[in-house]
Design a protein around this motif. Structure first.
Motif, mmCIF file in Angstrom:
data_model
loop_
_atom_site.group_PDB
_atom_site.id
_atom_site.type_symbol
_atom_site.label_atom_id
_atom_site.label_comp_id
_atom_site.label_asym_id
_atom_site.label_seq_id
_atom_site.Cartn_x
_atom_site.Cartn_y
_atom_site.Cartn_z
ATOM 1 N N GLY A 100 35.412 30.228 40.577
ATOM 2 C CA GLY A 100 36.795 30.042 40.152
ATOM 3 C C GLY A 100 37.809 30.313 41.236
ATOM 4 O O GLY A 100 39.014 30.344 40.958
ATOM 5 N N SER A 101 37.377 30.479 42.473
ATOM 6 C CA SER A 101 38.285 30.928 43.536
ATOM 7 C C SER A 101 39.416 29.946 43.810
ATOM 8 O O SER A 101 40.482 30.339 44.277
ATOM 9 N N GLY A 102 39.214 28.671 43.529
ATOM 10 C CA GLY A 102 40.255 27.694 43.807
ATOM 11 C C GLY A 102 41.151 27.390 42.625
ATOM 12 O O GLY A 102 42.043 26.540 42.726
ATOM 13 N N LEU A 103 40.967 28.087 41.513
ATOM 14 C CA LEU A 103 41.733 27.793 40.311
ATOM 15 C C LEU A 103 43.063 28.537 40.296
ATOM 16 O O LEU A 103 43.196 29.629 40.843
ATOM 17 N N GLN A 104 44.049 27.927 39.652
ATOM 18 C CA GLN A 104 45.352 28.565 39.463
ATOM 19 C C GLN A 104 45.956 28.024 38.179
ATOM 20 O O GLN A 104 45.525 27.006 37.648
ATOM 21 N N SER A 105 46.925 28.729 37.634
ATOM 22 C CA SER A 105 47.700 28.198 36.513
ATOM 23 C C SER A 105 49.163 28.209 36.916
ATOM 24 O O SER A 105 49.616 29.095 37.647
ATOM 25 N N VAL A 106 49.899 27.209 36.461
ATOM 26 C CA VAL A 106 51.288 27.032 36.857
ATOM 27 C C VAL A 106 52.185 27.091 35.624
ATOM 28 O O VAL A 106 51.898 26.445 34.608
#
Length: 219
Positions: A100-106
């Protein structure tokens, strides 16, 4: 109703490859192809049915994204942690590794002296809805698009109309800040770190990098 876990309790669970963001517990499983991804989705679906707890799953050609969130508790609970462990086990059995290291929420935030005067417009315009216990935000009923929340600001103070709240895993913050500064930005305020950092571009437009850490209430 299940009890919502704190960010630290989730971190203490030691879920390798999972990240805790504003919209839940998430991971991405690289699959290398659609068939492998579909097989993993089928396995997760069967496990979810057995547990009577169902994740949001996004199947793409080269990866599967999984998001866990207990809607009845409006947060991450022990059920999510347990199902995350099951997903990791199923991925491992298929020779796949969650990452999940490349995941983000905006999130989108509108600075507004009187949020009550503008929130109903955006709720109607976007086809969003209000969430119980969150009077300062509106959300996509399907969860497909970023939520919008309204930040109180003085009517006379300088302000920008919009800013982004970008949630990342704590381990990703320093690299993201360094890259943004190298690209011409600057850190405006780190007094609330590690909860959030305020950064600005060369024109002074501000946005926040956020994590679950040091928050009085998660969610």
């Amino acid at each position: 109703m299940a009890t919502t876990l704190t960010g630290q309790q989730i971190a203490d669970a030691g879920l390798a490859g999972w990240v805790h963001l504003s919209d839940g517990l998430r991971t991405r499983v690289p699959t290398g192809g659609f068939a492998a991804g579909l097989a993993l989705v089928d396995a997760i679906g069967a496990a979810a049915e057995q547990a009577d707890h169902h994740p949001d799953i996004d199947l793409r050609w080269g990866h599967v994204d999984v998001r866990l969130w207990s809607h009845d508790a409006d947060g991450v609970t022990q059920r999510d942690v347990e199902l995350a462990g099951t997903v990791s086990r199923l991925a491992g059995e298929a020779g796949l590794v969650p990452d999940g290291s490349g995941l983000q929420s905006v999130e989108l935030a509108l600075d507004a002296p009187d949020a009550g005067a503008v929130l109903p417009f955006w709720e109607a315009f976007l086809g969003y809805e209000r969430r119980a216990g969150a009077p300062d935000e509106v959300r996509d009923p399907a969860g497909a698009h970023p939520p919008v929340w309204f930040q109180a600001s003085g009517s006379d103070e300088p302000r920008q109309r919009w800013h982004l709240d970008v949630w990342v895993d704590p381990g990703q913050v320093r690299g993201r800040i360094d890259a943004a500064v190298a690209a011409g930005g600057r850190v405006v305020d780190d007094s609330q770190a590690p909860s959030f950092w305020v950064l600005a571009d060369a024109d002074g437009n501000r946005s926040c990098l956020c994590t679950w850490q040091d928050r009085q209430a998660d969610g």
